[in-house]
Design an enzyme around this catalytic site. Structure first.
Site, PDB file in Angstrom:
ATOM      1  N   ASP A 181       0.853  -1.185   0.000  1.00  0.00           N
ATOM      2  CA  ASP A 181       0.000   0.000   0.000  1.00  0.00           C
ATOM      3  C   ASP A 181       0.891   1.239   0.000  1.00  0.00           C
ATOM      4  O   ASP A 181       1.999   1.217   0.553  1.00  0.00           O
ATOM      5  CB  ASP A 181      -0.912   0.006   1.236  1.00  0.00           C
ATOM      6  CG  ASP A 181      -2.093   0.951   1.078  1.00  0.00           C
ATOM      7  OD1 ASP A 181      -3.202   0.452   0.812  1.00  0.00           O
ATOM      8  OD2 ASP A 181      -1.907   2.176   1.205  1.00  0.00           O
TER       9      ASP A 181
ATOM     10  N   GLU B  13     -15.017  -9.576  -4.999  1.00  0.00           N
ATOM     11  CA  GLU B  13     -15.240  -9.871  -3.577  1.00  0.00           C
ATOM     12  C   GLU B  13     -16.705  -9.660  -3.246  1.00  0.00           C
ATOM     13  O   GLU B  13     -17.393  -8.852  -3.869  1.00  0.00           O
ATOM     14  CB  GLU B  13     -14.349  -8.980  -2.707  1.00  0.00           C
ATOM     15  CG  GLU B  13     -14.492  -7.480  -2.931  1.00  0.00           C
ATOM     16  CD  GLU B  13     -15.637  -6.843  -2.143  1.00  0.00           C
ATOM     17  OE1 GLU B  13     -16.157  -7.511  -1.238  1.00  0.00           O
ATOM     18  OE2 GLU B  13     -15.998  -5.711  -2.461  1.00  0.00           O
TER      19      GLU B  13
ATOM     20  N   LEU C  45     -35.107  -7.074   4.101  1.00  0.00           N
ATOM     21  CA  LEU C  45     -36.413  -6.429   4.087  1.00  0.00           C
ATOM     22  C   LEU C  45     -36.645  -5.701   5.405  1.00  0.00           C
ATOM     23  O   LEU C  45     -37.766  -5.642   5.911  1.00  0.00           O
ATOM     24  CB  LEU C  45     -37.531  -7.450   3.854  1.00  0.00           C
ATOM     25  CG  LEU C  45     -37.749  -7.916   2.414  1.00  0.00           C
ATOM     26  CD1 LEU C  45     -38.946  -8.860   2.338  1.00  0.00           C
ATOM     27  CD2 LEU C  45     -37.949  -6.738   1.465  1.00  0.00           C
TER      28      LEU C  45
ATOM     29  N   CYS D 110     -19.473   1.172  -0.102  1.00  0.00           N
ATOM     30  CA  CYS D 110     -19.676   0.302  -1.269  1.00  0.00           C
ATOM     31  C   CYS D 110     -21.028   0.501  -1.936  1.00  0.00           C
ATOM     32  O   CYS D 110     -21.103   0.961  -3.072  1.00  0.00           O
ATOM     33  CB  CYS D 110     -19.507  -1.163  -0.859  1.00  0.00           C
ATOM     34  SG  CYS D 110     -17.825  -1.595  -0.390  1.00  0.00           S
TER      35      CYS D 110
END
Length: 436
Positions: free
Chosen positions: A30, A146, A252, A262
């Site tokens: 990273d 993923e 629900l 996301c």
């Protein structure tokens, strides 16, 4: 097998630690040196259950290390691409600059036969474009999306409900699929379905899955709007719908809607890519899915205002939750914080508490008040709003105990996670989302 994981955020750090835990030799890479230092010391830079233990185990075994040097990826047989794909500034499409930068950095270190396995959520067509960029190196691009849930990421990586690998049908693609099957041998042997598709389908699987989940959540929230207008109870409605095996009860749960790093940006990027392909009308409904979701936050605020008789200015409001979901410290596009900020904008004295996300919330929204402990937030509150369904709010907080701390027994259940009858019986004015 020796492998690299490029990008060590929520996805990459968990993937690297999980792969090391099943016996692979992993180097996580990273560009953020502070993050790398923390991970290399066995410390998770974000809250994710079980991750710290996996990091410690991987470091102790010698199978897991982290670096900020892309050159350290050299020699790996598989390079997992796990960098972020945020929304572009001022638009809805996915920003692929980090994906392209990762490929740029990796190119000098690729060998013939290496496999680049994309895990980032990208617009359809990205994998084919990247494959063309690396073709001269002799490496092969496959796409391995993923399906992790924050708060359950370690579990979902080690025991996935399915594995999808998109590849070309030539000999290089066939070989790359065999390599990925070897990477995930333990899960495959345990019965996890291993689905092989073309590149485009593998890319679409992730976007389509998120679009479907977002649609299901917004559907029940749309029904909550109808329930509120008609006097029905959306929780009972969801129970009745859920008994239909074609529908199911999961996702629900009506409330203040979804958030995080996301689902919101992925459905927007999905729709933006469909428009680029000339098929925007096919997913036009996603714009309404997004709109319904955002509308529920305003509805939660309106419930608070109405419950206080329209007098919000100077009233103390305890907001239980800051993370976008429980078992996470992620505040990206958090409905919980959005509600808190809106109430503060109306002049309320807002006090936020959260078991994991308080520091992140305070850094992003210093204008809010914060309490480290739940009971401190509740003390002398004129109203309470539950916006993140942590166990210590939905299960462990009794209406009697809370009633002894607050000034006003008004509770807004933004997640419909409480026993309404029990709270009303204890003398509380209970308001749910789409509930009678």
């Amino acid at each position: 097998m020796r492998m690299s994981v490029i990008g060590c955020g929520y996805l990459g750090a968990v993937h690297a630690a999980a792969m090391a835990s099943i016996g692979h030799d992993v180097i996580g890479i990273d560009v953020d040196e502070r993050k790398v230092a923390a991970l290399d010391a066995g410390s998770a830079p974000f809250f994710e259950p079980q991750l710290t233990e996996l990091l410690a185990e991987g470091r102790a075994s010698g199978r897991l290390r982290f670096s900020s040097r892309m050159a350290d990826a050299a020699g790996a047989q598989v390079h997992f691409l796990a960098v972020g794909t945020p929304q572009i500034p001022g638009g809805h499409a996915a920003d692929l600059r980090y994906v392209d930068a990762a490929i740029d950095g990796l190119l000098p270190h690729l060998r013939r036969g290496d496999v680049i396995a994309g895990k980032s959520t990208v617009p359809v067509g990205t994998a084919a474009r990247l494959a063309a960029r690396v073709i001269d190196s002799g490496a092969t691009v496959v796409w391995n999306p993923e399906f992790l849930r924050e708060g359950w990421a370690v579990h979902d990586t080690l025991t996935p409900d399915r594995l999808v690998v998109g590849a070309e049908t030539d000999s290089a693609g066939t070989r790359a699929v065999a390599v990925l099957r070897q990477v995930y041998a333990a899960a495959v042997e345990a019965g996890t379905p291993f689905l092989v598709t073309d590149l485009a389908t593998a890319e679409l699987v992730k976007g389509a899955a998120n679009a479907f989940l977002a649609t299901k959540i917004s559907f029940i929230n749309a029904m909550a709007e109808i329930a509120e207008a008609s006097g029905a109870d959306v929780a009972l409605l969801a129970d009745a719908l859920g008994h239909d095996s074609r529908i199911g009860r999961r996702y629900l749960g009506a409330g203040i809607g979804f958030g995080g790093g996301c689902l919101p940006k992925d459905i927007r990027a999905f729709a933006a890519r469909a428009e680029e392909l000339g098929r925007g009308e096919a997913v036009g409904f996603l714009h309404e899915v997004d709109a319904i979701n955002l509308r529920r936050r305003e509805r939660a605020v309106r419930l608070v205002v109405d419950a206080l008789g329209g007098l919000v200015f100077g009233r103390r409001i305890a907001v239980l939750g800051a993370a976008f979901k429980p078992f996470s410290d992620d505040i990206r596009d958090s409905p919980a914080l959005d509600v808190a900020v809106r109430l503060r904008g109306l002049g309320a004295d807002v006090v936020v508490t959260d078991p994991a996300a308080l520091d992140n919330a305070a850094a992003a929204h210093p204008q809010l008040g914060y309490a480290r402990h739940r009971d401190d937030a509740l003390r002398e509150a004129d109203a309470v709003v539950i916006v993140t369904e942590w166990d210590e709010y939905r299960r462990d907080l009794s209406p009697t105990h809370a009633g002894g701390l607050v000034r006003g027994r008004i509770i807004i259940d933004g997640r419909n996670c409480l026993d309404a009858a029990a709270w009303r019986a204890a003398g509380w004015q209970y308001h749910g989302m789409g509930r009678r």
